[in-house]
Scaffold this motif. Structure first.
Motif, PDB file in Angstrom:
ATOM      1  N   ALA A  13      93.231 -88.256 -18.532  1.00 13.39           N
ATOM      2  CA  ALA A  13      92.575 -88.838 -19.695  1.00 13.39           C
ATOM      3  C   ALA A  13      91.512 -87.926 -20.289  1.00 13.39           C
ATOM      4  O   ALA A  13      91.231 -88.001 -21.481  1.00 13.39           O
ATOM      5  CB  ALA A  13      91.943 -90.176 -19.321  1.00 13.39           C
ATOM      6  N   SER A  14      90.890 -87.093 -19.498  1.00 18.17           N
ATOM      7  CA  SER A  14      89.839 -86.167 -19.934  1.00 18.17           C
ATOM      8  C   SER A  14      88.729 -86.873 -20.696  1.00 18.17           C
ATOM      9  O   SER A  14      88.300 -86.428 -21.754  1.00 18.17           O
ATOM     10  CB  SER A  14      90.426 -85.035 -20.778  1.00 18.17           C
ATOM     11  OG  SER A  14      91.327 -84.282 -20.012  1.00 18.17           O
ATOM     12  N   VAL A  15      88.251 -87.992 -20.167  1.00 12.32           N
ATOM     13  CA  VAL A  15      87.141 -88.714 -20.771  1.00 12.32           C
ATOM     14  C   VAL A  15      85.820 -88.087 -20.345  1.00 12.32           C
ATOM     15  O   VAL A  15      84.908 -87.941 -21.149  1.00 12.32           O
ATOM     16  CB  VAL A  15      87.184 -90.211 -20.367  1.00 12.32           C
ATOM     17  CG1 VAL A  15      85.988 -90.959 -20.887  1.00 12.32           C
ATOM     18  CG2 VAL A  15      88.480 -90.836 -20.837  1.00 12.32           C
ATOM     19  N   LEU A  16      85.728 -87.721 -19.089  1.00 11.54           N
ATOM     20  CA  LEU A  16      84.507 -87.123 -18.539  1.00 11.54           C
ATOM     21  C   LEU A  16      84.631 -85.608 -18.518  1.00 11.54           C
ATOM     22  O   LEU A  16      85.743 -85.076 -18.414  1.00 11.54           O
ATOM     23  CB  LEU A  16      84.276 -87.616 -17.116  1.00 11.54           C
ATOM     24  CG  LEU A  16      84.084 -89.115 -16.902  1.00 11.54           C
ATOM     25  CD1 LEU A  16      84.079 -89.423 -15.406  1.00 11.54           C
ATOM     26  CD2 LEU A  16      82.792 -89.579 -17.539  1.00 11.54           C
ATOM     27  N   PRO A  17      83.502 -84.918 -18.588  1.00 11.21           N
ATOM     28  CA  PRO A  17      83.562 -83.468 -18.370  1.00 11.21           C
ATOM     29  C   PRO A  17      84.100 -83.180 -16.961  1.00 11.21           C
ATOM     30  O   PRO A  17      83.953 -84.000 -16.054  1.00 11.21           O
ATOM     31  CB  PRO A  17      82.111 -83.010 -18.497  1.00 11.21           C
ATOM     32  CG  PRO A  17      81.400 -84.116 -19.185  1.00 11.21           C
ATOM     33  CD  PRO A  17      82.156 -85.370 -18.908  1.00 11.21           C
ATOM     34  N   GLU A  18      84.687 -82.031 -16.790  1.00  4.24           N
ATOM     35  CA  GLU A  18      85.329 -81.703 -15.515  1.00  4.24           C
ATOM     36  C   GLU A  18      84.349 -81.761 -14.343  1.00  4.24           C
ATOM     37  O   GLU A  18      84.673 -82.257 -13.266  1.00  4.24           O
ATOM     38  CB  GLU A  18      85.960 -80.318 -15.604  1.00  4.24           C
ATOM     39  CG  GLU A  18      86.851 -80.007 -14.423  1.00  4.24           C
ATOM     40  CD  GLU A  18      87.596 -78.694 -14.592  1.00  4.24           C
ATOM     41  OE1 GLU A  18      87.806 -78.040 -13.567  1.00  4.24           O
ATOM     42  OE2 GLU A  18      87.960 -78.353 -15.720  1.00  4.24           O
ATOM     43  N   ALA A  19      83.127 -81.264 -14.539  1.00  3.10           N
ATOM     44  CA  ALA A  19      82.128 -81.279 -13.463  1.00  3.10           C
ATOM     45  C   ALA A  19      81.754 -82.711 -13.094  1.00  3.10           C
ATOM     46  O   ALA A  19      81.618 -83.049 -11.912  1.00  3.10           O
ATOM     47  CB  ALA A  19      80.888 -80.497 -13.881  1.00  3.10           C
ATOM     48  N   ALA A  20      81.607 -83.580 -14.090  1.00  9.63           N
ATOM     49  CA  ALA A  20      81.266 -84.977 -13.824  1.00  9.63           C
ATOM     50  C   ALA A  20      82.404 -85.677 -13.094  1.00  9.63           C
ATOM     51  O   ALA A  20      82.167 -86.477 -12.177  1.00  9.63           O
ATOM     52  CB  ALA A  20      80.939 -85.700 -15.125  1.00  9.63           C
ATOM     53  N   ALA A  21      83.631 -85.391 -13.473  1.00  7.07           N
ATOM     54  CA  ALA A  21      84.782 -85.993 -12.802  1.00  7.07           C
ATOM     55  C   ALA A  21      84.837 -85.558 -11.339  1.00  7.07           C
ATOM     56  O   ALA A  21      85.132 -86.371 -10.460  1.00  7.07           O
ATOM     57  CB  ALA A  21      86.076 -85.606 -13.517  1.00  7.07           C
ATOM     58  N   SER A  22      84.509 -84.310 -11.067  1.00  2.88           N
ATOM     59  CA  SER A  22      84.481 -83.827  -9.683  1.00  2.88           C
ATOM     60  C   SER A  22      83.429 -84.556  -8.873  1.00  2.88           C
ATOM     61  O   SER A  22      83.655 -84.919  -7.715  1.00  2.88           O
ATOM     62  CB  SER A  22      84.201 -82.322  -9.651  1.00  2.88           C
ATOM     63  OG  SER A  22      85.249 -81.619 -10.264  1.00  2.88           O
ATOM     64  N   VAL A  23      82.263 -84.802  -9.485  1.00  2.00           N
ATOM     65  CA  VAL A  23      81.188 -85.528  -8.807  1.00  2.00           C
ATOM     66  C   VAL A  23      81.624 -86.967  -8.535  1.00  2.00           C
ATOM     67  O   VAL A  23      81.375 -87.518  -7.455  1.00  2.00           O
ATOM     68  CB  VAL A  23      79.885 -85.482  -9.626  1.00  2.00           C
ATOM     69  CG1 VAL A  23      78.851 -86.441  -9.072  1.00  2.00           C
ATOM     70  CG2 VAL A  23      79.336 -84.066  -9.668  1.00  2.00           C
ATOM     71  N   VAL A  24      82.312 -87.599  -9.495  1.00  2.00           N
ATOM     72  CA  VAL A  24      82.778 -88.977  -9.317  1.00  2.00           C
ATOM     73  C   VAL A  24      83.830 -89.043  -8.204  1.00  2.00           C
ATOM     74  O   VAL A  24      83.802 -89.954  -7.371  1.00  2.00           O
ATOM     75  CB  VAL A  24      83.318 -89.552 -10.647  1.00  2.00           C
ATOM     76  CG1 VAL A  24      84.005 -90.882 -10.436  1.00  2.00           C
ATOM     77  CG2 VAL A  24      82.193 -89.680 -11.661  1.00  2.00           C
ATOM     78  N   VAL A  25      84.743 -88.079  -8.157  1.00  2.00           N
ATOM     79  CA  VAL A  25      85.750 -88.043  -7.089  1.00  2.00           C
ATOM     80  C   VAL A  25      85.067 -87.876  -5.733  1.00  2.00           C
ATOM     81  O   VAL A  25      85.376 -88.586  -4.771  1.00  2.00           O
ATOM     82  CB  VAL A  25      86.772 -86.900  -7.319  1.00  2.00           C
ATOM     83  CG1 VAL A  25      87.607 -86.655  -6.075  1.00  2.00           C
ATOM     84  CG2 VAL A  25      87.662 -87.213  -8.496  1.00  2.00           C
ATOM     85  N   LEU A  26      84.110 -86.964  -5.660  1.00  2.00           N
ATOM     86  CA  LEU A  26      83.398 -86.738  -4.402  1.00  2.00           C
ATOM     87  C   LEU A  26      82.637 -87.991  -3.977  1.00  2.00           C
ATOM     88  O   LEU A  26      82.696 -88.393  -2.809  1.00  2.00           O
ATOM     89  CB  LEU A  26      82.447 -85.549  -4.537  1.00  2.00           C
ATOM     90  CG  LEU A  26      81.641 -85.199  -3.287  1.00  2.00           C
ATOM     91  CD1 LEU A  26      82.563 -84.793  -2.153  1.00  2.00           C
ATOM     92  CD2 LEU A  26      80.658 -84.079  -3.599  1.00  2.00           C
ATOM     93  N   ALA A  27      81.943 -88.624  -4.907  1.00  2.00           N
ATOM     94  CA  ALA A  27      81.182 -89.841  -4.589  1.00  2.00           C
ATOM     95  C   ALA A  27      82.127 -90.956  -4.126  1.00  2.00           C
ATOM     96  O   ALA A  27      81.827 -91.665  -3.157  1.00  2.00           O
ATOM     97  CB  ALA A  27      80.376 -90.294  -5.803  1.00  2.00           C
ATOM     98  N   GLY A  28      83.262 -91.109  -4.797  1.00  2.00           N
ATOM     99  CA  GLY A  28      84.225 -92.134  -4.404  1.00  2.00           C
ATOM    100  C   GLY A  28      84.808 -91.872  -3.024  1.00  2.00           C
ATOM    101  O   GLY A  28      84.948 -92.791  -2.210  1.00  2.00           O
ATOM    102  N   ALA A  29      85.146 -90.620  -2.757  1.00  2.00           N
ATOM    103  CA  ALA A  29      85.713 -90.272  -1.448  1.00  2.00           C
ATOM    104  C   ALA A  29      84.697 -90.497  -0.331  1.00  2.00           C
ATOM    105  O   ALA A  29      85.023 -91.045   0.728  1.00  2.00           O
ATOM    106  CB  ALA A  29      86.194 -88.825  -1.447  1.00  2.00           C
ATOM    107  N   LEU A  30      83.455 -90.077  -0.573  1.00  2.00           N
ATOM    108  CA  LEU A  30      82.417 -90.280   0.442  1.00  2.00           C
ATOM    109  C   LEU A  30      82.121 -91.758   0.656  1.00  2.00           C
ATOM    110  O   LEU A  30      81.907 -92.203   1.787  1.00  2.00           O
ATOM    111  CB  LEU A  30      81.143 -89.523   0.061  1.00  2.00           C
ATOM    112  CG  LEU A  30      81.224 -87.998   0.163  1.00  2.00           C
ATOM    113  CD1 LEU A  30      79.947 -87.365  -0.370  1.00  2.00           C
ATOM    114  CD2 LEU A  30      81.492 -87.557   1.580  1.00  2.00           C
TER     115      LEU A  30
END
Length: 149
Positions: free
Chosen positions: A120-137
Motif C-alpha cells: 500500500a505504501s501509506v507509511l514511509p519505509e522507515a516508519a513501516a520498518s519500525v511498525v513491523v519491529l514493534a509488532g513483532a516484539l
C-alpha cells in the motif's frame, strides 16, 4: 581420583548407591563431600531419576571417572527431542496468545499494518520498518508469557 569439580562425571563403585553414572552438582569448600546427581543407569543409558546423593571423600576416592551420557546420544534421539521441544514451545506460545487475546490482536495488527505497507505504501519505509519491529516484539512479548508475570 583428584578432587571433583562441578559437572565432572563419575561411576561409584561402592555397594551403597545404585549402579550408574553420576554428575557432580556440588562440592563443599574442603572437597570432603560432594553432591552427585544420577544421570545414567549401569549400562550408560541416560536416565532422569532426580536421585541426588551426598558422598564423602572416601567414596569419591574410589569413584571412577565416567563419560558424560549426554554426549553419546544417537542422532535420531537428538532430532526427536528437538521436534518435541519445538512442538511444546509452539503450544505454549499459542496458549499465551489465547490467554491474552486483546494484546495478541493489537500486536498482530501492528505487525500486519507494517507488512501490508509494502504493497500500500501509506507509511514511509522507515516508519513501516519500525511498525513491523514493534509488532513483532509485542507479539513475542505476549507469546512468551511476559504479561502473565
Amino acid at each position: 581420583m583428584t578432587a571433583p569439580a562441578v559437572y565432572d562425571h563419575v561411576r561409584l563403585t561402592d555397594e551403597d548407591h545404585p549402579d550408574g553414572t553420576y554428575r557432580v552438582v556440588g562440592v563443599d569448600e574442603e572437597a570432603e563431600t560432594a553432591a552427585l546427581l544420577r544421570v545414567a543407569d549401569g549400562e550408560g543409558r541416560r536416565v532422569h531419576t532426580g536421585d541426588v546423593v551426598a558422598v564423602d571423600a572416601a567414596a569419591l576416592a574410589d569413584a571412577e571417572p565416567a563419560e558424560n551420557p549426554d554426549e553419546n546420544r544417537p542422532l535420531g534421539d537428538v532430532l526427536a527431542s528437538q521436534v518435541t521441544m519445538l512442538y511444546w514451545s509452539a503450544r505454549l506460545f499459542g496458549g499465551e496468545l489465547a490467554a491474552h487475546p486483546a494484546a495478541a490482536a493489537a500486536a498482530g495488527v501492528l505487525l500486519l499494518v507494517g507488512l501490508a505497507n509494502e504493497r500500500a505504501s501509506v507509511l514511509p519505509e522507515a516508519a513501516a520498518s519500525v511498525v513491523v519491529l514493534a509488532g513483532a516484539l509485542a507479539l513475542a512479548s505476549v507469546g512468551s508469557g511476559r504479561l502473565s508475570r
